[in-house]
Scaffold this active site. Sequence first.
Site, short mmCIF file in Angstrom:
data_model
loop_
_atom_site.label_atom_id
_atom_site.label_comp_id
_atom_site.label_asym_id
_atom_site.label_seq_id
_atom_site.Cartn_x
_atom_site.Cartn_y
_atom_site.Cartn_z
N ASP A 100 0.78 -1.23 0.00
CA ASP A 100 0.00 0.00 0.00
C ASP A 100 0.81 1.28 0.00
O ASP A 100 0.33 2.32 0.42
CB ASP A 100 -0.90 -0.01 1.24
CG ASP A 100 -0.10 -0.25 2.52
OD1 ASP A 100 1.12 -0.03 2.50
OD2 ASP A 100 -0.70 -0.68 3.53
N GLU A 122 -0.16 -9.03 -0.92
CA GLU A 122 -0.77 -8.43 0.29
C GLU A 122 -1.99 -7.59 -0.10
O GLU A 122 -2.12 -6.42 0.22
CB GLU A 122 0.23 -7.60 1.09
CG GLU A 122 -0.21 -7.36 2.53
CD GLU A 122 0.76 -6.47 3.32
OE1 GLU A 122 0.67 -5.24 3.22
OE2 GLU A 122 1.59 -7.04 4.04
N GLU A 136 -2.14 5.14 2.74
CA GLU A 136 -2.08 3.70 2.42
C GLU A 136 -3.43 3.09 2.09
O GLU A 136 -3.54 2.23 1.21
CB GLU A 136 -1.41 2.93 3.56
CG GLU A 136 0.08 3.19 3.72
CD GLU A 136 0.41 4.45 4.50
OE1 GLU A 136 -0.52 5.12 5.00
OE2 GLU A 136 1.61 4.79 4.62
N HIS A 213 6.23 5.84 12.65
CA HIS A 213 6.53 6.53 11.39
C HIS A 213 5.30 7.00 10.62
O HIS A 213 5.43 7.77 9.67
CB HIS A 213 7.36 5.63 10.47
CG HIS A 213 6.59 4.51 9.86
ND1 HIS A 213 5.81 4.67 8.74
CD2 HIS A 213 6.45 3.22 10.20
CE1 HIS A 213 5.24 3.52 8.43
NE2 HIS A 213 5.61 2.62 9.30
N ARG A 215 2.42 8.75 8.70
CA ARG A 215 2.23 10.17 8.36
C ARG A 215 1.16 10.83 9.22
O ARG A 215 1.31 11.97 9.65
CB ARG A 215 1.84 10.30 6.87
CG ARG A 215 3.03 10.52 5.95
CD ARG A 215 2.58 10.63 4.50
NE ARG A 215 3.56 11.30 3.67
CZ ARG A 215 4.68 10.76 3.22
NH1 ARG A 215 4.99 9.52 3.56
NH2 ARG A 215 5.52 11.45 2.45
N HIS A 246 13.00 5.97 12.83
CA HIS A 246 12.83 6.06 11.37
C HIS A 246 13.65 7.24 10.83
O HIS A 246 13.85 8.23 11.53
CB HIS A 246 11.34 6.25 11.08
CG HIS A 246 10.94 6.10 9.64
ND1 HIS A 246 11.21 7.06 8.69
CD2 HIS A 246 10.31 5.10 8.97
CE1 HIS A 246 10.75 6.66 7.51
NE2 HIS A 246 10.20 5.46 7.66
C1 UD1 Z 1 6.70 5.03 3.56
C2 UD1 Z 1 5.32 4.62 3.04
C3 UD1 Z 1 4.54 3.92 4.14
C4 UD1 Z 1 5.33 2.78 4.74
C5 UD1 Z 1 6.70 3.29 5.18
C6 UD1 Z 1 7.55 2.17 5.69
C7 UD1 Z 1 4.19 6.08 1.43
C8 UD1 Z 1 3.43 7.33 1.20
N1 UD1 Z 1 4.57 5.82 2.67
O1 UD1 Z 1 6.50 6.01 4.58
O2 UD1 Z 1 3.34 3.41 3.60
O3 UD1 Z 1 4.64 2.29 5.85
O4 UD1 Z 1 7.36 3.89 4.06
O5 UD1 Z 1 8.64 2.63 6.42
O6 UD1 Z 1 4.44 5.34 0.48
N2 UD1 Z 1 14.21 8.63 4.58
C9 UD1 Z 1 15.59 8.55 4.50
N3 UD1 Z 1 16.16 7.35 4.16
C10 UD1 Z 1 15.43 6.24 3.90
C11 UD1 Z 1 14.03 6.31 3.97
C12 UD1 Z 1 13.42 7.51 4.31
O7 UD1 Z 1 16.27 9.54 4.74
O8 UD1 Z 1 16.00 5.18 3.60
C13 UD1 Z 1 13.56 9.92 4.97
C14 UD1 Z 1 13.52 10.92 3.82
O9 UD1 Z 1 13.70 12.21 4.35
C15 UD1 Z 1 12.09 10.80 3.32
C16 UD1 Z 1 11.34 10.51 4.62
O10 UD1 Z 1 12.21 9.66 5.34
O11 UD1 Z 1 11.66 11.98 2.70
C17 UD1 Z 1 9.98 9.90 4.45
O12 UD1 Z 1 10.01 8.80 3.53
P1 UD1 Z 1 8.67 8.39 2.70
O13 UD1 Z 1 8.99 7.20 1.85
O14 UD1 Z 1 8.13 9.59 2.02
O15 UD1 Z 1 7.61 8.05 3.81
P2 UD1 Z 1 7.64 7.02 5.00
O16 UD1 Z 1 7.10 7.72 6.21
O17 UD1 Z 1 8.96 6.35 5.08
N1 UDP Z 2 12.07 -3.10 10.61
C1 UDP Z 2 13.46 -3.15 10.44
N2 UDP Z 2 14.24 -2.28 11.15
C2 UDP Z 2 13.73 -1.36 12.00
C3 UDP Z 2 12.31 -1.28 12.14
C4 UDP Z 2 11.52 -2.17 11.42
O1 UDP Z 2 13.97 -3.98 9.69
O2 UDP Z 2 14.50 -0.60 12.62
C5 UDP Z 2 11.22 -4.03 9.82
C6 UDP Z 2 10.15 -4.78 10.59
O3 UDP Z 2 10.64 -6.01 11.11
C7 UDP Z 2 9.07 -5.00 9.55
C8 UDP Z 2 9.22 -3.79 8.64
O4 UDP Z 2 10.51 -3.25 8.88
O5 UDP Z 2 9.30 -6.15 8.77
C9 UDP Z 2 8.14 -2.79 8.92
O6 UDP Z 2 8.45 -1.61 8.30
P1 UDP Z 2 7.77 -0.24 8.68
O7 UDP Z 2 7.32 -0.26 10.09
O8 UDP Z 2 8.72 0.83 8.27
O9 UDP Z 2 6.56 -0.16 7.64
P2 UDP Z 2 5.04 -0.70 7.63
O10 UDP Z 2 5.08 -2.16 7.89
O11 UDP Z 2 4.29 0.07 8.66
O12 UDP Z 2 4.59 -0.36 6.26
#
Ligand code: UD1
Ligand code: UDP
Length: 387
Positions: A100, A122, A136, A213, A215, A246
């Site tokens: 999602d 999923e 999502e 994490h 939004r 995060h």
């Molecule tokens: C995204 C997904 C969410 C998922 C989550 C898992 C969307 C809109 N959101 O949210 O569904 O649950 O990932 O974690 O698709 N960043 C880094 N390095 C990284 C990753 C992220 O610096 O490796 C920082 C960046 O500043 C980025 C911010 O995190 O802009 C947010 O990342 P983003 O992918 O937009 O949203 P998530 O909250 O991670």
């Molecule tokens: N996870 C990880 N390292 C971390 C936190 C989470 O590898 O520091 C793993 C966790 O075991 C799970 C996945 O990341 O499999 C969940 O990711 P996240 O919570 O970012 O996203 P969501 O599942 O809410 O989309």
Amino acid sequence: MKKKIKVMTVFGTRPEAIKMAPVVLELEKYPDLITPIVTVTAQHRDMLDQVLHLFKIKPDYDLNIMAQGQTLFDITTKAMNGLDKVLAKEKPDIVLVHGDTTTTFAGALASYYHETAVGHVEAGLRTFNKYSPFPEEMNRKLTGAIADLHFAPTETASNNLKSEGINPVKIFVTGNTVIDALHKTVNSDFKFDSEKLENIDYKNKRIILVTTHRRENLGEPMRHVYKALKDIIEEFSDVEIVFPVHKNPKVREVVNEELGGIETVHLIDPLDYEPFANLMHRAYLVLTDSGGIQEEAPSLGKPVLVLRDTTERPEAVQAGTVKLIGTERERVYEETKYLLTDHEEYQRMANTCNPYGDGKAAERIVKAILYHYGLSEEKPDSFVVGE
Ligand code: UD1
Ligand code: UDP
């Protein structure tokens, strides 16, 4: 001779990579029937790369779209433009997307524009509230509307799809691939590379593992949660918090303001999947707004307090190992305290249960694809809880 099919997986964030890795590895087992192609949008960068490294996956295409503070518009447009070129070049028979995220939806929409079939891994999770989780809930609904094959992890998810009018013939109940990944990763002899984690006194301290994490929780809701955690840590001297924070700067800022500098609160960078899963295995309790962790922790017998008002994963709530508690300070404090002081309640929630999978989801998904394309006569069995 039967025609070989080209199957492209598209993913971009940490959880999609963890949950798609077993599918990618399974697709590679049929070199005579399947040409697998892996495309990552890299909506996440470092959090994605650690998973690719762990599962030894080398993407064929890497769109490298992550930017600090990226908006939903940035992610959607960059992913769409990048995928357009890859799809035009590769012309896969089917594209597999997961879950999602915005990468998921962009992957489905880009494939649709190319009139390419889509398989949704999923599929069928719903809260029925389009702003929770945001975005999502809408990403998965729209992906479901486009998809040709739906790999529903549970019977509940399958029923959601049927009630939206999806043809039952196109739905396969597979279990969730996260349980496949977890089975490959958790190990009782695991040793942490991090000295900090290895030196924690897991015998005498109760570890609360925390992640946040979502939004819709950014800002004040998260601040309330952290204040409640501070109350807990001040009251219970045998409790320590491990909080892999995060990478989102909007999360990091508030965490540091509220929980920085406290000796018994370990604020660390996101952990690689292997140490994270093994840390969950040693934790006493998990507080999270994550989707994936809600699925993993019950199969490790860990109670989960979910920092959200809704969940698309009702199965473990019904089984009693997961409780939805929202983000209000008093409630988070009270519910956490309850589990730290009431041994019976803790034991009731700590029962191991596996409503999300049996470790064979990826096998079922690939069998279903082969069956759909006439490359196998064997239709996969359905995942049934407890079998
Ligand atoms: C995204 C997904 C969410 C998922 C989550 C898992 C969307 C809109 N959101 O949210 O569904 O649950 O990932 O974690 O698709 N960043 C880094 N390095 C990284 C990753 C992220 O610096 O490796 C920082 C960046 O500043 C980025 C911010 O995190 O802009 C947010 O990342 P983003 O992918 O937009 O949203 P998530 O909250 O991670
Ligand atoms: N996870 C990880 N390292 C971390 C936190 C989470 O590898 O520091 C793993 C966790 O075991 C799970 C996945 O990341 O499999 C969940 O990711 P996240 O919570 O970012 O996203 P969501 O599942 O809410 O989309």
